[in-house]
Design a protein around this motif. Structure first.
Motif, short mmCIF file in Angstrom:
data_model
loop_
_atom_site.label_atom_id
_atom_site.label_comp_id
_atom_site.label_asym_id
_atom_site.label_seq_id
_atom_site.Cartn_x
_atom_site.Cartn_y
_atom_site.Cartn_z
N HIS A 64 -66.07 17.09 2.21
CA HIS A 64 -64.87 16.26 2.33
C HIS A 64 -64.17 16.09 0.99
O HIS A 64 -62.95 15.90 0.93
CB HIS A 64 -65.22 14.86 2.87
CG HIS A 64 -65.48 14.79 4.34
ND1 HIS A 64 -66.52 15.45 4.94
CD2 HIS A 64 -64.84 14.11 5.33
CE1 HIS A 64 -66.52 15.18 6.24
NE2 HIS A 64 -65.50 14.38 6.49
N SER A 100 -59.74 13.63 10.65
CA SER A 100 -59.72 12.21 10.31
C SER A 100 -58.48 11.51 10.87
O SER A 100 -58.53 10.34 11.22
CB SER A 100 -59.76 12.01 8.79
OG SER A 100 -60.98 12.46 8.27
N TRP A 133 -59.33 7.86 4.08
CA TRP A 133 -60.39 7.81 5.09
C TRP A 133 -61.20 9.10 5.10
O TRP A 133 -62.40 9.07 5.39
CB TRP A 133 -59.80 7.49 6.46
CG TRP A 133 -59.56 6.02 6.59
CD1 TRP A 133 -58.35 5.38 6.56
CD2 TRP A 133 -60.54 5.01 6.75
NE1 TRP A 133 -58.54 4.03 6.69
CE2 TRP A 133 -59.88 3.78 6.81
CE3 TRP A 133 -61.93 5.02 6.85
CZ2 TRP A 133 -60.55 2.56 6.96
CZ3 TRP A 133 -62.61 3.81 7.00
CH2 TRP A 133 -61.91 2.61 7.06
N THR A 134 -60.59 10.21 4.79
CA THR A 134 -61.34 11.46 4.69
C THR A 134 -62.41 11.32 3.60
O THR A 134 -63.57 11.68 3.80
CB THR A 134 -60.40 12.64 4.37
OG1 THR A 134 -59.50 12.82 5.48
CG2 THR A 134 -61.17 13.92 4.13
N ARG A 186 -63.64 8.44 2.39
CA ARG A 186 -64.61 7.41 2.81
C ARG A 186 -65.62 7.98 3.80
O ARG A 186 -66.82 7.72 3.70
CB ARG A 186 -63.87 6.23 3.42
CG ARG A 186 -63.09 5.42 2.44
CD ARG A 186 -62.26 4.36 3.12
NE ARG A 186 -61.39 3.71 2.17
CZ ARG A 186 -60.18 3.24 2.46
NH1 ARG A 186 -59.71 3.34 3.68
NH2 ARG A 186 -59.46 2.67 1.54
N ASN A 187 -65.10 8.73 4.77
CA ASN A 187 -66.00 9.34 5.75
C ASN A 187 -66.96 10.32 5.09
O ASN A 187 -68.13 10.40 5.45
CB ASN A 187 -65.21 10.03 6.87
CG ASN A 187 -64.53 9.04 7.77
OD1 ASN A 187 -65.00 7.93 7.97
ND2 ASN A 187 -63.41 9.44 8.34
N GLU A 195 -70.98 10.06 5.23
CA GLU A 195 -71.80 11.17 5.72
C GLU A 195 -72.83 11.63 4.68
O GLU A 195 -73.95 11.98 5.05
CB GLU A 195 -70.90 12.32 6.17
CG GLU A 195 -70.14 11.98 7.43
CD GLU A 195 -69.13 13.01 7.84
OE1 GLU A 195 -69.20 14.16 7.35
OE2 GLU A 195 -68.24 12.67 8.64
N TYR A 241 -72.31 4.85 13.26
CA TYR A 241 -71.15 5.53 12.69
C TYR A 241 -70.43 6.36 13.76
O TYR A 241 -69.21 6.32 13.88
CB TYR A 241 -71.60 6.41 11.52
CG TYR A 241 -70.53 7.22 10.85
CD1 TYR A 241 -69.45 6.61 10.23
CD2 TYR A 241 -70.62 8.61 10.82
CE1 TYR A 241 -68.47 7.37 9.59
CE2 TYR A 241 -69.65 9.37 10.18
CZ TYR A 241 -68.58 8.74 9.57
OH TYR A 241 -67.62 9.49 8.95
N LEU A 275 -66.65 5.72 14.98
CA LEU A 275 -65.61 6.75 14.93
C LEU A 275 -64.99 6.98 16.31
O LEU A 275 -63.77 7.09 16.44
CB LEU A 275 -66.18 8.06 14.40
CG LEU A 275 -66.40 8.15 12.90
CD1 LEU A 275 -67.03 9.49 12.55
CD2 LEU A 275 -65.11 7.97 12.13
#
Length: 85
Positions: free
Chosen positions: A16, A27, A38-39, A41-42, A46, A69, A73
């Motif tokens: 990411h 995302s 958010w990309t 953060r995700n 992960e 999670y 999502l």
């Protein structure tokens, strides 16, 4: 098996940061606003979950976190259905 899954999840999370443009369209379905943030953060989530899955000591926590999670999502995608179009 879970150790390998953890390594793969952590690797995907790290990707990411290396190629966020690949993950932005994914995302965007859950996070139509501030998608790039958010990309990232995700990706961080992960990496953390993946690393938790790699050792027996933290595996149960990693499994619980991964399940939560995934549910979170999915709820974000449902809540934003149509917002990203």
């Amino acid at each position: 098996m879970l150790r390998i899954a953890g390594i793969l999840l952590a690797g995907t999370g790290a990707a990411h940061f290396a190629a966020p443009q690949v993950f932005d369209p994914i995302s965007k379905a859950a996070f139509p606003d501030d998608t790039r943030q958010w990309t990232y953060r995700n990706g961080a989530i992960e990496v953390a979950l993946g690393l938790a899955l790699t050792t027996k000591k933290t595996r149960l926590l990693g499994l619980a976190g991964t399940a939560g999670y995934a549910g979170w999502l999915a709820s974000r995608v449902r809540a934003n259905r149509g917002a990203s179009q």
